[in-house]
Motif scaffolding. Structure first.
Motif, PDB file in Angstrom:
ATOM      1  N   SER A 165     -10.953  -5.288   8.216  1.00  0.00           N
ATOM      2  CA  SER A 165     -10.433  -6.338   9.099  1.00  0.00           C
ATOM      3  C   SER A 165      -9.651  -7.417   8.378  1.00  0.00           C
ATOM      4  CB  SER A 165     -11.547  -6.942   9.947  1.00  0.00           C
ATOM      5  OG  SER A 165     -12.132  -5.923  10.713  1.00  0.00           O
ATOM      6  N   THR A 166      -9.071  -7.067   7.255  1.00  0.00           N
ATOM      7  CA  THR A 166      -8.054  -7.902   6.632  1.00  0.00           C
ATOM      8  C   THR A 166      -6.753  -7.111   6.741  1.00  0.00           C
ATOM      9  OG1 THR A 166      -8.475  -6.966   4.444  1.00  0.00           O
ATOM     10  CG2 THR A 166      -9.663  -9.001   5.031  1.00  0.00           C
ATOM     11  N   MET A 167      -5.672  -7.648   6.217  1.00  0.00           N
ATOM     12  CA  MET A 167      -4.407  -6.942   6.306  1.00  0.00           C
ATOM     13  C   MET A 167      -3.856  -6.601   4.936  1.00  0.00           C
ATOM     14  SD  MET A 167      -2.414  -8.695   9.518  1.00  0.00           S
ATOM     15  CE  MET A 167      -1.791 -10.005   8.500  1.00  0.00           C
ATOM     16  N   GLY A 168      -3.050  -5.554   4.906  1.00  0.00           N
ATOM     17  CA  GLY A 168      -2.330  -5.150   3.719  1.00  0.00           C
ATOM     18  C   GLY A 168      -0.908  -4.807   4.107  1.00  0.00           C
ATOM     19  N   ASP A 169      -0.002  -4.793   3.133  1.00  0.00           N
ATOM     20  CA  ASP A 169       1.356  -4.365   3.440  1.00  0.00           C
ATOM     21  C   ASP A 169       1.618  -3.021   2.766  1.00  0.00           C
ATOM     22  OD1 ASP A 169       1.447  -5.505   0.877  1.00  0.00           O
ATOM     23  OD2 ASP A 169       3.425  -6.383   1.162  1.00  0.00           O
ATOM     24  N   TYR A 170       2.442  -2.214   3.430  1.00  0.00           N
ATOM     25  CA  TYR A 170       2.746  -0.852   2.993  1.00  0.00           C
ATOM     26  C   TYR A 170       4.240  -0.611   3.147  1.00  0.00           C
ATOM     27  CZ  TYR A 170      -2.210   0.385   3.301  1.00  0.00           C
ATOM     28  OH  TYR A 170      -3.566   0.455   3.112  1.00  0.00           O
ATOM     29  N   PRO A 171       4.764   0.429   2.474  1.00  0.00           N
ATOM     30  CA  PRO A 171       6.126   0.846   2.793  1.00  0.00           C
ATOM     31  C   PRO A 171       6.180   1.226   4.282  1.00  0.00           C
ATOM     32  CG  PRO A 171       5.382   1.894   0.767  1.00  0.00           C
ATOM     33  CD  PRO A 171       4.183   1.219   1.381  1.00  0.00           C
ATOM     34  N   CYS A 172       7.235   0.821   4.964  1.00  0.00           N
ATOM     35  CA  CYS A 172       7.320   1.042   6.411  1.00  0.00           C
ATOM     36  C   CYS A 172       7.332   2.515   6.787  1.00  0.00           C
ATOM     37  CB  CYS A 172       8.561   0.356   6.972  1.00  0.00           C
ATOM     38  SG  CYS A 172       8.542  -1.435   6.752  1.00  0.00           S
ATOM     39  N   SER A 173       7.679   3.389   5.853  1.00  0.00           N
ATOM     40  CA  SER A 173       7.728   4.821   6.130  1.00  0.00           C
ATOM     41  C   SER A 173       6.357   5.487   6.086  1.00  0.00           C
ATOM     42  CB  SER A 173       8.661   5.514   5.141  1.00  0.00           C
ATOM     43  OG  SER A 173       8.181   5.328   3.816  1.00  0.00           O
ATOM     44  N   THR A 174       5.324   4.769   5.655  1.00  0.00           N
ATOM     45  CA  THR A 174       3.977   5.329   5.568  1.00  0.00           C
ATOM     46  C   THR A 174       3.497   5.726   6.963  1.00  0.00           C
ATOM     47  OG1 THR A 174       3.515   3.852   3.714  1.00  0.00           O
ATOM     48  CG2 THR A 174       1.608   4.875   4.796  1.00  0.00           C
ATOM     49  N   PRO A 175       2.995   6.954   7.135  1.00  0.00           N
ATOM     50  CA  PRO A 175       2.501   7.353   8.462  1.00  0.00           C
ATOM     51  C   PRO A 175       1.094   6.799   8.719  1.00  0.00           C
ATOM     52  CG  PRO A 175       2.375   9.214   6.957  1.00  0.00           C
ATOM     53  CD  PRO A 175       2.995   8.070   6.196  1.00  0.00           C
ATOM     54  N   LEU A 176       1.005   5.810   9.599  1.00  0.00           N
ATOM     55  CA  LEU A 176      -0.276   5.215   9.976  1.00  0.00           C
ATOM     56  C   LEU A 176      -0.418   5.219  11.488  1.00  0.00           C
ATOM     57  CD1 LEU A 176      -0.381   1.993   7.735  1.00  0.00           C
ATOM     58  CD2 LEU A 176      -1.446   4.208   7.275  1.00  0.00           C
ATOM     59  N   ARG A 177      -1.646   5.083  11.950  1.00  0.00           N
ATOM     60  CA  ARG A 177      -1.906   4.866  13.375  1.00  0.00           C
ATOM     61  C   ARG A 177      -1.561   3.415  13.689  1.00  0.00           C
ATOM     62  NH1 ARG A 177      -7.856   6.945  12.547  1.00  0.00           N
ATOM     63  NH2 ARG A 177      -7.411   5.734  10.699  1.00  0.00           N
ATOM     64  N   ALA A 178      -1.592   3.055  14.973  1.00  0.00           N
ATOM     65  CA  ALA A 178      -1.188   1.694  15.340  1.00  0.00           C
ATOM     66  C   ALA A 178      -1.913   1.214  16.575  1.00  0.00           C
ATOM     67  CB  ALA A 178       0.315   1.642  15.594  1.00  0.00           C
ATOM     68  N   ILE A 179      -1.818  -0.090  16.788  1.00  0.00           N
ATOM     69  CA  ILE A 179      -2.313  -0.721  18.006  1.00  0.00           C
ATOM     70  C   ILE A 179      -1.134  -1.379  18.694  1.00  0.00           C
ATOM     71  CG2 ILE A 179      -3.819  -2.498  18.968  1.00  0.00           C
ATOM     72  CD1 ILE A 179      -5.375  -0.198  17.834  1.00  0.00           C
ATOM     73  N   CYS A 180      -0.923  -0.990  19.956  1.00  0.00           N
ATOM     74  CA  CYS A 180       0.119  -1.617  20.768  1.00  0.00           C
ATOM     75  C   CYS A 180      -0.532  -2.633  21.689  1.00  0.00           C
ATOM     76  CB  CYS A 180       0.823  -0.585  21.643  1.00  0.00           C
ATOM     77  SG  CYS A 180       1.623   0.735  20.750  1.00  0.00           S
TER      78      CYS A 180
END
Length: 107
Positions: A88-103
């Protein structure tokens, strides 16, 4: 909220959210951020999930604050897109990394 379970880049995932009538989730302030953290801890499996922050600026234009980030994050370089981590903290990644998401769907 709407979970995008397939792993996609940040930009593709944002497009999916927008086509569903919303955008990547962005807390409106500290109270909503705490609710989002609670949701992550209770309902989501481990890993990282894209959220609506890019180069430490939320999609609403508000700058990210230190308390939202994991130690040493954001660390920049090629990592522009933000994600919520399973702790429950945040990290930054390359935008091309395939991750799930919350809309966050507008009503």
């Amino acid at each position: 909220m709407y979970e995008v379970l397939s792993g996609n880049s940040w930009h593709v995932t944002r497009d999916i959210c927008q086509k569903a009538g919303g955008d990547l989730i962005v807390p409106s302030g500290p109270e909503q951020y705490a609710r989002i953290i609670g949701y992550f801890k209770e309902y989501l499996p481990g890993g990282a999930w894209w959220v609506g922050i890019y180069d430490n600026v939320w999609l609403t234009g508000r700058a990210g604050v230190t308390a939202e980030w994991n130690a040493g994050q954001p660390d920049g370089g090629e990592e522009h897109c933000g994600s919520m981590l399973s702790d429950s903290t945040m990290g930054d990644y390359p935008c091309s990394t395939p991750l799930r998401a919350i809309c966050q769907i507008r009503r």
